[in-house]
Design a protein around this motif. Structure first.
Motif, short mmCIF file in Angstrom:
data_model
loop_
_atom_site.label_atom_id
_atom_site.label_comp_id
_atom_site.label_asym_id
_atom_site.label_seq_id
_atom_site.Cartn_x
_atom_site.Cartn_y
_atom_site.Cartn_z
N MET A 198 0.82 -1.20 0.00
CA MET A 198 0.00 0.00 0.00
C MET A 198 0.87 1.26 0.00
O MET A 198 0.50 2.25 -0.61
CB MET A 198 -0.94 0.00 1.21
CG MET A 198 -2.05 -1.04 1.14
SD MET A 198 -3.08 -0.91 -0.33
CE MET A 198 -3.86 0.64 -0.08
N THR A 199 2.00 1.18 0.67
CA THR A 199 2.89 2.34 0.71
C THR A 199 3.38 2.69 -0.68
O THR A 199 3.39 3.86 -1.07
CB THR A 199 4.09 2.07 1.65
OG1 THR A 199 3.59 1.79 2.95
CG2 THR A 199 5.03 3.25 1.71
N LEU A 200 3.75 1.67 -1.44
CA LEU A 200 4.21 1.90 -2.81
C LEU A 200 3.11 2.50 -3.66
O LEU A 200 3.35 3.43 -4.44
CB LEU A 200 4.73 0.60 -3.42
CG LEU A 200 5.27 0.67 -4.83
CD1 LEU A 200 6.41 1.69 -4.94
CD2 LEU A 200 5.73 -0.71 -5.28
N MET A 201 1.89 2.03 -3.49
CA MET A 201 0.77 2.59 -4.26
C MET A 201 0.54 4.06 -3.89
O MET A 201 0.31 4.88 -4.78
CB MET A 201 -0.49 1.78 -4.03
CG MET A 201 -0.41 0.42 -4.70
SD MET A 201 -1.97 -0.43 -4.72
CE MET A 201 -2.88 0.58 -5.85
N ASP A 245 0.90 9.76 -5.19
CA ASP A 245 1.33 11.11 -4.82
C ASP A 245 2.30 11.67 -5.85
O ASP A 245 2.21 12.85 -6.23
CB ASP A 245 1.97 11.11 -3.44
CG ASP A 245 0.97 10.84 -2.33
OD1 ASP A 245 -0.25 10.93 -2.58
OD2 ASP A 245 1.42 10.53 -1.21
N TYR A 246 3.22 10.86 -6.30
CA TYR A 246 4.19 11.32 -7.30
C TYR A 246 3.47 11.70 -8.60
O TYR A 246 3.69 12.79 -9.15
CB TYR A 246 5.24 10.25 -7.58
CG TYR A 246 6.10 10.62 -8.76
CD1 TYR A 246 7.07 11.60 -8.63
CD2 TYR A 246 5.91 10.03 -10.00
CE1 TYR A 246 7.85 11.98 -9.72
CE2 TYR A 246 6.67 10.39 -11.08
CZ TYR A 246 7.64 11.37 -10.94
OH TYR A 246 8.39 11.75 -12.01
N LEU A 247 2.61 10.82 -9.08
CA LEU A 247 1.93 11.08 -10.35
C LEU A 247 0.97 12.27 -10.25
O LEU A 247 0.79 13.01 -11.21
CB LEU A 247 1.20 9.83 -10.83
CG LEU A 247 2.12 8.66 -11.19
CD1 LEU A 247 1.30 7.42 -11.48
CD2 LEU A 247 3.04 9.01 -12.34
N SER A 264 8.41 -1.36 -8.07
CA SER A 264 7.22 -2.08 -8.53
C SER A 264 7.61 -3.35 -9.29
O SER A 264 6.94 -4.37 -9.19
CB SER A 264 6.33 -1.18 -9.39
OG SER A 264 6.94 -0.89 -10.63
N HIS A 265 8.71 -3.30 -10.03
CA HIS A 265 9.16 -4.49 -10.76
C HIS A 265 9.60 -5.59 -9.79
O HIS A 265 9.24 -6.76 -9.96
CB HIS A 265 10.30 -4.12 -11.71
CG HIS A 265 10.72 -5.25 -12.58
ND1 HIS A 265 11.98 -5.78 -12.53
CD2 HIS A 265 10.04 -5.97 -13.51
CE1 HIS A 265 12.07 -6.77 -13.40
NE2 HIS A 265 10.90 -6.91 -14.00
N ARG A 266 10.36 -5.20 -8.77
CA ARG A 266 10.79 -6.19 -7.78
C ARG A 266 9.59 -6.79 -7.05
O ARG A 266 9.53 -8.00 -6.81
CB ARG A 266 11.77 -5.57 -6.80
CG ARG A 266 13.15 -5.38 -7.43
CD ARG A 266 14.19 -4.85 -6.47
NE ARG A 266 13.96 -3.42 -6.26
CZ ARG A 266 13.91 -2.82 -5.08
NH1 ARG A 266 14.08 -3.51 -3.98
NH2 ARG A 266 13.69 -1.53 -4.98
N LEU A 267 8.60 -5.96 -6.71
CA LEU A 267 7.40 -6.46 -6.04
C LEU A 267 6.61 -7.38 -6.97
O LEU A 267 6.13 -8.44 -6.56
CB LEU A 267 6.53 -5.30 -5.56
CG LEU A 267 5.24 -5.68 -4.82
CD1 LEU A 267 5.55 -6.52 -3.58
CD2 LEU A 267 4.47 -4.42 -4.44
#
Length: 117
Positions: free
Chosen positions: A1-4, A9-11, A99-102
């Motif tokens: 969820m943190t990555l999402m 936020d970045y986008l 995201s790729h590693r996840l």
């Protein structure tokens, strides 16, 4: 969820301003890689929701192992795109890498479902 949340936020807040400084070619690549980021996160979240449903007893493990509930999008999600060819925003590169590693970790977990089916 943190990555999402970080990706959202970045986008939402930083991506447009940073892209304005890029060449048109780099902007095109950045758009493509942003879609790849979104696809990865969407596939991961869908897979995790299926696993949550299994643990809640809403669907069986066998149902979760069916093709329609498996991790998909490998042709788009399990590749690193153009990261060596174009200079992208550092934060976008970081999000893409994470995201790729996840996605790869979830793909390994998803492959374990083959023994269940």
């Amino acid at each position: 969820m943190t990555l999402m949340r970080e990706a959202r936020d970045y986008l939402t807040h930083h991506d447009r301003a940073e892209r304005a400084k890029m060449t048109p070619e780099a902007q095109l690549w950045a758009s493509s890689e942003t879609m790849r980021l979104t696809a990865r996160l969407t596939q991961i979240m869908a897979w995790l929701l299926i696993q949550k449903a299994v643990h809640a007893g809403e669907i069986s493990r066998a149902d979760a192992a069916s093709a329609e509930h498996r991790l998909s999008g490998q042709e788009v999600c399990d590749t690193n795109g153009c990261l060596d060819e174009v200079v992208l925003q550092p934060k976008l590169v970081e999000l893409l890498d994470r995201s790729h590693r996840l996605y790869q970790r979830v793909a390994r977990l998803d492959s374990m479902l083959d023994s269940v089916a």
